[in-house]
Design a protein around this motif. Sequence first.
Motif: not given
Lengths: 120, 109
Positions: A31, A35, A45, A48, A56, A102, B31, B96-97
């Motif tokens: 992955s 950013y 962000f 991804e 995403n 995940a 999370r 996504k952070l």
Amino acid sequence: KAGVTQTPRYLIKTRGQQVTLSCSPISGHRSVSWYQQTPGQGLQFLFEYFSETQRNKGNFPGRFSGRQFSNSRSEMNVSTLELGDSALYLCASSYYPRGGAAGRNTDTQYFGPGTRLTVL
Amino acid sequence: EDQVTQSPEALRLQEGESSSLNCSYTVSGLRGLFWYRQDPGKGPEFLFTLYSAGEEKEKERLKATLTKKESFLHITAPKPEDSATYLCAVLRGAQKLVFGQGTRLTINP
């Protein structure tokens, strides 16, 4: 184990040009996230990728795009550069098993040194 | 909307003077919460991940704790090499952070 590498480290472009940045993840990491970091907005962000697919996307205009190759290396492209695109662009990689499920072992993202882009 | 707020924005301490950095968050379905350290001109360096209220993690002079609404990064007897920007981030889903603005920490010898 080698860390995340990004090339080039520094880049100067003029408005209207386009730019491509490259990222090589940690070996075994599938992955890759991108950013943008600016003094005003902080770290935000972009998108991804996993298994050559964008999973995403953040709230950035379509001028920002990316892709991932079969060896997990990733590139991001910014077209029609604007002055406001000047920033540190960071790539981060995380481990994902082949199935893509995940879990806590996939959560941690490890960052590269970044590419400093200056738009004149 | 997910929000992460760090305080103070900047902190200056004398070597050996302990203190704490705060990270408050508003997110549904947290999370994980992450702490990173960033030196000037470099990418963020991973420090800790916390998953549930009451959890604590330690590394050298740093200890991170987590409650339901905030996290603290405690620094004990800091040294000048601990000077950096400390970033807090939450992971809500996928990869996504969402980052806070960071606390710029300076340790004077």
